[in-house]
Design a protein around this motif. Sequence first.
Motif, mmCIF file in Angstrom:
data_model
loop_
_atom_site.group_PDB
_atom_site.id
_atom_site.type_symbol
_atom_site.label_atom_id
_atom_site.label_comp_id
_atom_site.label_asym_id
_atom_site.label_seq_id
_atom_site.Cartn_x
_atom_site.Cartn_y
_atom_site.Cartn_z
ATOM 1 N N LYS A 54 68.625 108.502 16.507
ATOM 2 C CA LYS A 54 69.784 108.779 17.362
ATOM 3 C C LYS A 54 70.383 107.441 17.758
ATOM 4 N N PRO A 55 71.688 107.386 18.030
ATOM 5 C CA PRO A 55 72.264 106.096 18.427
ATOM 6 C C PRO A 55 71.502 105.575 19.648
ATOM 7 N N CYS A 56 71.140 104.348 19.660
ATOM 8 C CA CYS A 56 70.477 103.706 20.809
ATOM 9 C C CYS A 56 68.985 103.974 20.934
ATOM 10 N N ALA A 57 68.459 105.000 20.283
ATOM 11 C CA ALA A 57 67.059 105.356 20.519
ATOM 12 C C ALA A 57 66.139 104.163 20.269
ATOM 13 N N SER A 58 66.413 103.376 19.228
ATOM 14 C CA SER A 58 65.467 102.313 18.883
ATOM 15 C C SER A 58 65.576 101.101 19.804
ATOM 16 N N GLN A 59 66.515 101.154 20.779
ATOM 17 C CA GLN A 59 66.600 100.081 21.775
ATOM 18 C C GLN A 59 65.245 99.807 22.419
ATOM 19 N N ARG A 60 64.491 100.863 22.664
ATOM 20 C CA ARG A 60 63.237 100.714 23.415
ATOM 21 C C ARG A 60 62.231 99.813 22.703
ATOM 22 N N LEU A 61 62.306 99.772 21.365
ATOM 23 C CA LEU A 61 61.361 98.927 20.632
ATOM 24 C C LEU A 61 61.524 97.459 21.011
ATOM 25 N N PHE A 62 62.722 97.105 21.470
ATOM 26 C CA PHE A 62 63.008 95.696 21.733
ATOM 27 C C PHE A 62 62.790 95.302 23.194
ATOM 28 N N LEU A 63 62.365 96.258 24.027
ATOM 29 C CA LEU A 63 62.227 95.958 25.455
ATOM 30 C C LEU A 63 61.277 94.787 25.741
ATOM 31 N N PRO A 64 60.133 94.682 25.050
ATOM 32 C CA PRO A 64 59.255 93.542 25.347
ATOM 33 C C PRO A 64 59.923 92.198 25.047
ATOM 34 N N LEU A 65 60.890 92.207 24.131
ATOM 35 C CA LEU A 65 61.554 90.959 23.758
ATOM 36 C C LEU A 65 62.749 90.669 24.666
ATOM 37 N N ILE A 66 63.398 91.725 25.171
ATOM 38 C CA ILE A 66 64.569 91.524 26.033
ATOM 39 C C ILE A 66 64.131 91.218 27.468
ATOM 40 N N LEU A 67 63.166 92.000 27.987
ATOM 41 C CA LEU A 67 62.726 91.812 29.377
ATOM 42 C C LEU A 67 61.540 90.847 29.398
ATOM 43 N N LYS A 68 61.840 89.610 29.018
ATOM 44 C CA LYS A 68 60.776 88.615 28.813
ATOM 45 C C LYS A 68 59.985 88.305 30.075
ATOM 46 N N GLU A 69 60.631 88.464 31.249
ATOM 47 C CA GLU A 69 59.980 88.084 32.503
ATOM 48 C C GLU A 69 59.137 89.212 33.081
ATOM 49 N N VAL A 70 59.241 90.387 32.498
ATOM 50 C CA VAL A 70 58.566 91.544 33.086
ATOM 51 C C VAL A 70 57.176 91.698 32.472
ATOM 52 N N ASP A 71 56.155 91.810 33.320
ATOM 53 C CA ASP A 71 54.777 91.930 32.828
ATOM 54 C C ASP A 71 54.513 93.321 32.266
ATOM 55 N N SER A 72 54.782 94.352 33.069
ATOM 56 C CA SER A 72 54.483 95.718 32.641
ATOM 57 C C SER A 72 55.668 96.622 32.918
ATOM 58 N N LEU A 73 55.753 97.700 32.117
ATOM 59 C CA LEU A 73 56.952 98.537 32.161
ATOM 60 C C LEU A 73 56.582 99.973 31.816
ATOM 61 N N LEU A 74 57.196 100.913 32.541
ATOM 62 C CA LEU A 74 57.115 102.315 32.140
ATOM 63 C C LEU A 74 58.440 102.660 31.486
ATOM 64 N N TYR A 75 58.412 103.002 30.193
ATOM 65 C CA TYR A 75 59.625 103.469 29.522
ATOM 66 C C TYR A 75 59.621 104.984 29.543
ATOM 67 N N VAL A 76 60.745 105.601 29.884
ATOM 68 C CA VAL A 76 60.844 107.061 29.759
ATOM 69 C C VAL A 76 62.156 107.453 29.112
ATOM 70 N N ASP A 77 62.150 108.590 28.408
ATOM 71 C CA ASP A 77 63.385 109.176 27.900
ATOM 72 C C ASP A 77 64.214 109.676 29.076
ATOM 73 N N THR A 78 65.497 109.946 28.822
ATOM 74 C CA THR A 78 66.358 110.417 29.916
ATOM 75 C C THR A 78 65.970 111.815 30.393
#
Length: 366
Positions: free
Chosen positions: A120-144
Motif C-alpha cells: 500500500k502507498p506508505c506502508a513500507s515507511q515503517r521499515l525505515f523508522l530505526p534509520l529516521i528516528l536516530k535519537e530514539v532508543d525504543s519505539l512502539l509502531y502501530v497501524d492506524t
Amino acid sequence: CKDFSLCYWNPYWMLPSDVCGMNCFWEAAFRYSLKIEPPEKMHLAVVACGERLEETLTMLKSAIIFSIKPLQFHIFAEDQLHDSFKDRLDSWSFLQTFNYTLYPITFPSENAAEWKKLFKPCASQRLFLPLILKEVDSLLYVDTDILFLRPVDDIWSLLKKFNSTQIAAMAPEHEEPRIGWYNRFARHPYYGKTGVNSGVMLMNMTRMRRKYFKNDMTTVHLKWGDILMPLLKKYKLNITWGDQDLLNIMFFHNPESLFVFPCQWNYRPDHCIYGSNCQEAEDEGIFILHGNRGVYHDDKQPAFRAVYEALRNCSFEDNNIRSLLKPLELELQKTVHTYCGKIYKIFIKQLMKSIRDRYDRPPKER
Ligand SMILES: *[C@@H]1O[C@H](CO)[C@@H](O)[C@H](O)[C@H]1NC(C)=O
Ligand SMILES: *[C@@H]1O[C@H](CO)[C@@H](O)[C@H](O)[C@H]1NC(C)=O
Ligand SMILES: *[C@@H]1O[C@H](CO)[C@@H](O)[C@H](O)[C@H]1NC(C)=O
Ligand SMILES: *[C@@H]1O[C@H](CO)[C@@H](O)[C@H](O)[C@H]1NC(C)=O
Ligand SMILES: *[C@@H]1O[C@H](CO)[C@@H](O)[C@H](O)[C@H]1NC(C)=O
C-alpha cells in the motif's frame, strides 16, 4: 506510615527512624529520585496516508485516555493531512500528557518509487523508522486501525523483558494454522509456524541499528540499513503483504531476535470470524484491538465497529469516558448473530478494568 506529613515534607535521611517505617522510607526515596530524573517517555509511531485521519486520531485518543507515563507521538503523514492533525492535536494539548512531531513520508532517494508502490502507498515507511528516528532508543509502531484498551505503559513494559538477543516484539499472524495465510500460500520464508503480524510492533531501535543480520543473500551479516534493498530486490515478485513479508523473512533468518507476545496484544477479526481461537483474549480480554480489512468502516464485523465508534465519539471528560461502557455493551449485544459478537464480553473485559483503574487511581499519581 503514622505521620504522613512528616514523611512527605522531609527527605528520608532527616526522618526520625521511629516515625514512619520502611514504606515511608521508600516513598521518600522514590519521590527524591523522581525529582532528579524526568519520567521516561513512551514513543509511539504511526504512518497515515489517504483516508486515515479520523482513524489515526481515534487510535491516538485511545492511547492518551489510558496511559500513565507521558507519550511522544511520531506521526508520518502525507503533506495534505498535516494541518488537520495539527488542529486536532493542538486542541488536546491542555491534557499535557503527550507531545507530537509530524513528519513527511520519505524513502531513501534511490528506489523511492519502488518502496512507495510496495503493498500500500506508505506502508513500507515503517521499515525505515530505526534509520529516521536516530535519537530514539525504543519505539512502539502501530497501524492506524489499532485501538488501545489498556495503558500503553503495559506493552511498553515488555521492552524490559527482552533477553539479550531480542530486538523487536510482535504477535503471531495466526493462532490456527488451518486458516493461516503464510503456511498455506507464502512463496518466501516466514517466522515460526504461521508468521508474525506487524500491525503492533515494539522495537528496541538501538539494538536494531547495532545488529548484523543473518540473511540468504550473502554470507556476510548485514545491518538494518543495508539489508532492506537487497531483500526487496530478491523477493519483490514473491511477496503479497509488502513490508510485513520482508519482516517475516528477516526474522526467519534471525529467530533469536524476536520476542513473540500473545494474540490479545494484537486482536484481529481472524481471531473470531470463524470461531474464537485466541485463548488468551478469552481468559483476560482484548488488550489491543486491530480492526484490519476496514472492519471499523463497513458492516462485516459490527463488534469491531462498535468499539471503534464508542471511542471515536467520546471526549476526554471523565464522565464521558466513564459513561462510554453502557451504550457500548448495548451495541455489542446487537452483534451476537456474528461469531465475533458471540464473545462480545472479551471486547469490553479489559476496557472495563482500564476505566476502573483510571478512576480509582489517587489524584496525585494521575
Ligand atoms: C512537551 O514538550 C514541551 C516543550 O518541549 C515540554 O515543555 C513538555 O514538558 C513536553 N510534555 C510532555 C508530556 O512530554
Ligand atoms: C518465488 O516463488 C517461486 C514459485 O513458488 C519459487 O520457485 C522461487 O524460488 C521464489 N523466489 C524466491 C526468491 O524465493
Ligand atoms: C535497548 O537496548 C539498549 C542496548 O542493549 C539498552 O541500553 C536500552 O536500555 C534498551 N532500551 C530499553 C527501553 O529497554
Ligand atoms: C532469547 O529468546 C529467544 C526466543 O525465545 C531465543 O531464541 C534466544 O535464544 C534467547 N536468547 C538468549 C541469549 O537466551
Ligand atoms: C457515534 O456518533 C454517531 C454520529 O454522531 C452516531 O450515529 C453513533 O450512533 C454513535 N455511536 C456510538 C456507539 O455512540
